[in-house]
Design a protein around this motif. Structure first.
Motif, PDB file in Angstrom:
ATOM      1  N   THR A 169       1.407   9.269  -5.980  1.00  0.00           N
ATOM      2  CA  THR A 169       1.705  10.673  -5.704  1.00  0.00           C
ATOM      3  C   THR A 169       2.937  11.141  -6.458  1.00  0.00           C
ATOM      4  O   THR A 169       3.306  12.306  -6.377  1.00  0.00           O
ATOM      5  N   GLY A 170       3.578  10.227  -7.174  1.00  0.00           N
ATOM      6  CA  GLY A 170       4.750  10.624  -7.934  1.00  0.00           C
ATOM      7  C   GLY A 170       6.022  10.683  -7.108  1.00  0.00           C
ATOM      8  O   GLY A 170       7.078  11.047  -7.615  1.00  0.00           O
ATOM      9  N   ALA A 171       5.941  10.291  -5.834  1.00  0.00           N
ATOM     10  CA  ALA A 171       7.149  10.295  -5.002  1.00  0.00           C
ATOM     11  C   ALA A 171       8.122   9.212  -5.474  1.00  0.00           C
ATOM     12  O   ALA A 171       9.333   9.317  -5.303  1.00  0.00           O
ATOM     13  N   LEU A 172       7.571   8.170  -6.069  1.00  0.00           N
ATOM     14  CA  LEU A 172       8.391   7.064  -6.553  1.00  0.00           C
ATOM     15  C   LEU A 172       8.134   6.919  -8.051  1.00  0.00           C
ATOM     16  O   LEU A 172       6.998   6.672  -8.458  1.00  0.00           O
ATOM     17  N   GLY A 173       9.164   7.126  -8.851  1.00  0.00           N
ATOM     18  CA  GLY A 173       9.006   7.017 -10.306  1.00  0.00           C
ATOM     19  C   GLY A 173       8.713   5.583 -10.699  1.00  0.00           C
ATOM     20  O   GLY A 173       9.311   4.659 -10.130  1.00  0.00           O
ATOM     21  N   PRO A 174       7.804   5.366 -11.634  1.00  0.00           N
ATOM     22  CA  PRO A 174       7.449   3.984 -11.994  1.00  0.00           C
ATOM     23  C   PRO A 174       8.626   3.201 -12.561  1.00  0.00           C
ATOM     24  O   PRO A 174       8.752   2.008 -12.303  1.00  0.00           O
ATOM     25  N   LEU A 205       0.834  -1.210   0.000  1.00  0.00           N
ATOM     26  CA  LEU A 205       0.000   0.000   0.000  1.00  0.00           C
ATOM     27  C   LEU A 205       0.864   1.253   0.000  1.00  0.00           C
ATOM     28  O   LEU A 205       0.609   2.214  -0.727  1.00  0.00           O
ATOM     29  N   PHE A 206       1.897   1.201   0.820  1.00  0.00           N
ATOM     30  CA  PHE A 206       2.813   2.333   0.912  1.00  0.00           C
ATOM     31  C   PHE A 206       3.452   2.614  -0.447  1.00  0.00           C
ATOM     32  O   PHE A 206       3.516   3.761  -0.901  1.00  0.00           O
ATOM     33  N   LEU A 207       3.900   1.544  -1.109  1.00  0.00           N
ATOM     34  CA  LEU A 207       4.520   1.703  -2.427  1.00  0.00           C
ATOM     35  C   LEU A 207       3.514   2.265  -3.431  1.00  0.00           C
ATOM     36  O   LEU A 207       3.838   3.142  -4.234  1.00  0.00           O
ATOM     37  N   LEU A 208       2.288   1.761  -3.346  1.00  0.00           N
ATOM     38  CA  LEU A 208       1.248   2.224  -4.264  1.00  0.00           C
ATOM     39  C   LEU A 208       1.014   3.723  -4.075  1.00  0.00           C
ATOM     40  O   LEU A 208       0.957   4.489  -5.050  1.00  0.00           O
ATOM     41  N   ALA A 209       0.931   4.130  -2.819  1.00  0.00           N
ATOM     42  CA  ALA A 209       0.729   5.549  -2.530  1.00  0.00           C
ATOM     43  C   ALA A 209       1.890   6.369  -3.083  1.00  0.00           C
ATOM     44  O   ALA A 209       1.699   7.423  -3.706  1.00  0.00           O
ATOM     45  N   ALA A 210       3.104   5.864  -2.881  1.00  0.00           N
ATOM     46  CA  ALA A 210       4.282   6.584  -3.363  1.00  0.00           C
ATOM     47  C   ALA A 210       4.266   6.690  -4.887  1.00  0.00           C
ATOM     48  O   ALA A 210       4.621   7.722  -5.462  1.00  0.00           O
ATOM     49  N   LEU A 211       3.800   5.630  -5.530  1.00  0.00           N
ATOM     50  CA  LEU A 211       3.726   5.639  -6.992  1.00  0.00           C
ATOM     51  C   LEU A 211       2.697   6.655  -7.475  1.00  0.00           C
ATOM     52  O   LEU A 211       2.943   7.434  -8.390  1.00  0.00           O
TER      53      LEU A 211
END
Ligand SMILES: Nc1ncnc2c1ncn2[C@@H]1O[C@H](COP(=O)(O)OP(=O)(O)OP(=O)(O)O)[C@@H](O)[C@H]1O
Ligand SMILES: [Mg+2]
Lengths: 392, 262
Positions: A38-43, A30-36
């Motif tokens: 919101t753009g905090a984590l580039g795909p 879930l955390f990773l999904l949220a980061a993805l």
């Protein structure tokens, strides 16, 4: 019983650590999904991380097949990883000082053959002796391989490393041009932070496909081997080699098989790394890789395939998750801090759960045999290890 | 050579002039004897007489300095333990060996020799044959556990059962290896009388079904009741050999035990 057909019963059937791992994994996802989103984590970077996790999972599968199953102490994980990486790089790269330009499949085969030969070379003189001899010899081997790669410039380009490595799917129909032919996509989930999926993303997804294929195939092979009579002999050797010998098992041969199998899996991780990173250098043979693999196996639970998978993912999470430390002003360098964190995790696991987070199931009998014989499944006394039907 | 080594027509095990030294100590000193097929042969002697060393030499764990070992008429001297086992000789150990992380049932399944599933290739080439042999072995293991009246232990972790129960499991597992001759090193040491009685009955029953036994035991009552003939070892060599009555009344045997082997 599968998680899909009857989720409630399947979850109720899990042991406490299994539930814990499931919960933590779900929260993490879930955390990773949220980061993805919101753009905090580039795909693309995310897919790179998945690739790395698969690579560490392979390394820990390999070590688990040696240490976890049979009790073989191998301190040259990095050497077998490096042999795999350099073997395929030298066969496929334009800049290769020797062959070069071959199809990556050729590189894969050459890498595996090299690892096979190296495993025999170190196994033949040591596996008849007491366990510590392999440990010492493998420690030396890791350094020898690293120094050869560093110094034999005619063979390896020395410290410059090998560049110009093609993607693994180069020359394949469809897949070789897949990243370029895919259209660039622009997803807007949260207004104002669009997610761009471009060629690099599609290229990264091919890498994930590759590592999933490698790790998936390895997992299936290991799972079958582990619960077979073959795996049972290995576990007997780990616990008491003389007992296995007295019962008529050729323990030298079994130890060799376990060692070679594990080494091939480590080399497979190296092959993948080559085509993920598209560059290999002598630094990739640093002993830190061996250290990470050991931590992953011990953390996950020696002897357990799922544990090795879990440990591999934890290692990548710690390794990459602590990158933000680079941006924070710290009085000391973040690299040692990362190692310190891993050290603390290991000490905590050893203190509170010495068998690891997901130790192997107690009872491993060839599954269809249990049905055939109509005997009741393992019951009382091994409650904690009784997982769903799905684990190793 | 050694006295009392009567010529035996049908010997399943023959030890001839076997020698082994550790440093200056001759742990096995020109030992010669034979085990006749179908017998329960006892091997006794004071502490340090070299009984366990002899087992290690016979089963291939130690390489002899001299002499020969024959199993079923084949010279097995210097072979690896697994090769000796393939000739039909299985041994147990003086201290029970526990298999970590296995249930009793699993630990039993290590017993059968040359299982198809022990070949890595066959796991993938002929999984059907592997499953078939595994279910045969599983049924056989459970049958033997029942005969030994320890089937209630099947699902217990092998490390959680008592020493006496472990001895029973070891005997049961050894039977799964289908030995022609089974070497037991102190099968009832530290075992309570009830279990010891059970072990005795089982050994006798298995012997009637055709397995030959050679057993080391300090419990005189146990060994005199069960074994015939009895071989007496002292300071590495065979002191005498004969019926329980003959051995019991032999002055040299009494001396050896009283003298503590020194
Ligand atoms: N591996 C070894 N290295 C050195 N000495 C040994 C070794 N194995 C046995 N010995 C010595 O050989 C002698 C015979 O030992 P062994 O264990 O065979 O006696 P045993 O008859 O089985 O005694 P026990 O009844 O106490 O079990 C002893 O003096 C022992 O110390
Ligand atoms: Mg002894």
């Amino acid at each position: 019983m599968s998680l899909l057909s009857d989720p409630e019963a399947a979850i109720a059937d899990l042991s406490r650590p299994e539930k814990w791992v499931l919960g933590v994994s779900a929260a993490f996802a879930l955390f990773l999904l949220a980061a993805l989103l919101t753009g905090a984590l580039g795909p693309t970077y995310f897919l790179f991380l998945v690739g790395l996790a698969g690579m560490y999972a392979l390394l820990s599968f390999g070590l688990n097949a040696q240490w976890g199953y049979t009790g073989l102490i191998n301190f040259s994980v990095a050497a077998f990883f490096g042999i795999g990486a350099y073997g395929s790089a030298l066969m496929t790269a334009d800049s290769s000082p020797i062959a070069g330009g071959f199809n990556p499949l050729v590189g894969l085969v050459v890498a595996l053959v090299l690892a096979f030969v190296l495993a025999l070379l170190i196994g033949i003189p040591t596996l008849r002796l007491r366990a510590d001899y392999l440990a010492i010899a493998s420690l030396g081997l890791a350094e020898v391989v690293r120094l050869i790669v560093l110094n034999e410039r005619w063979l390896t380009n020395g410290s410059a490393g090998v560049r110009g490595i093609p993607s693994f799917f180069e020359g394949w129909p469809v897949l070789s041009t897949f990243p370029e032919t895919m259209p660039g996509l622009r997803l807007v989930v949260i207004p104002g932070s669009p997610i761009l999926l471009e060629t690099s993303f599609w290229r990264a997804s091919l890498n994930v496909l590759l590592v999933l294929a490698f790790a998936g195939a390895t997992f299936l092979v290991l799972r079958r081997a582990h619960q077979s009579p073959w795996g049972r002999v290995l576990r007997t050797i780990r616990s008491d080699e003389d007992l296995a010998r007295a019962l008529g098992k050729n323990t030298y041969s079994f130890k060799m098989q376990s060692f070679v199998l594990g080494s091939l899996i480590m080399a497979l991780a190296g092959v993948f790394y080559t085509h993920l990173n598209l560059y290999v250098g002598p630094g990739d043979l640093d002993p830190i890789t061996t250290f990470y693999a050991w931590v992953a196996v011990i953390l996950g639970g020696s002897g357990s395939n799922r544990g090795a998978l879990f440990g591999g993912i934890v290692i990548v999470t710690i390794r990459e998750g602590t990158r933000f430390l680079n941006d924070v002003a710290l009085p000391i360098d973040p690299a040692p801090l990362r190692l310190l964190l891993i050290g603390v995790v290991i000490v905590a696991v050893m203190r509170y759960r010495p068998q690891g987070i997901l130790p192997p199931q107690r009872e491993l009998i060839w599954p269809s045999a249990v049905d055939d014989a109509g005997s009741d499944p393992p019951a009382s006394g091994v409650r904690e290890q009784k997982g769903g039907g799905d684990d190793e | 050579m050694s006295e009392g080594a009567l010529p035996k027509e049908d010997a399943v095990l023959r030890v001839d002039d076997l020698q082994k030294s550790f440093g200056g100590l001759a742990a096995t000193d020109h030992a010669t004897f034979a085990v006749e097929r179908g017998t329960i042969t006892g091997l006794i002697g004071p502490n340090g007489a070299g009984k366990s060393t002899l087992f290690n030499l016979i089963s291939g764990f130690y390489e002899p300095d001299g002499g020969t070992v024959e199993v079923n008429g084949t010279d097995v001297t210097g072979l690896e333990p697994y090769e000796v086992a393939d000739h039909g000789l299985i041994r147990t150990f003086q201290t029970p060996r526990k298999l970590e992380g296995m249930t009793v049932r699993e630990a039993m399944l290590v017993g059968p020799r040359n299982q198809p599933g022990e070949s890595f290739v066959k796991l993938f080439a002929t999984p059907g044959a592997v499953a078939e042999s595994e279910s045969t072995n599983l049924a056989e293991a459970e049958r033997i556990l029942e005969e030994f009246e320890i089937d209630h232990l099947a699902a217990q972790p092998a490390t959680d059962i008592s020493g006496g129960q472990m001895k029973l499991v070891e005997l049961a597992r050894a039977m799964l290896a289908e030995p022609e001759v089974l070497l037991l090193d102190e099968p009832v040491a530290g075992v309570n009388p009830t279990l010891a009685k059970k072990l005795k009955d089982q050994i006798r029953r298995l012997n009637e079904q055709g397995t030959t036994f050679l057993l080391i035991e300090h419990d005189m009552e146990f060994v005199m009741d069960l074994a015939d003939p009895i071989v007496v070892l002292d300071q590495g060599s065979v002191l005498t050999e004969g019926t329980p009555e003959g051995v019991r009344s032999d002055d040299r045997v009494i001396d050896a035990y009283l003298g503590g082997g020194t």
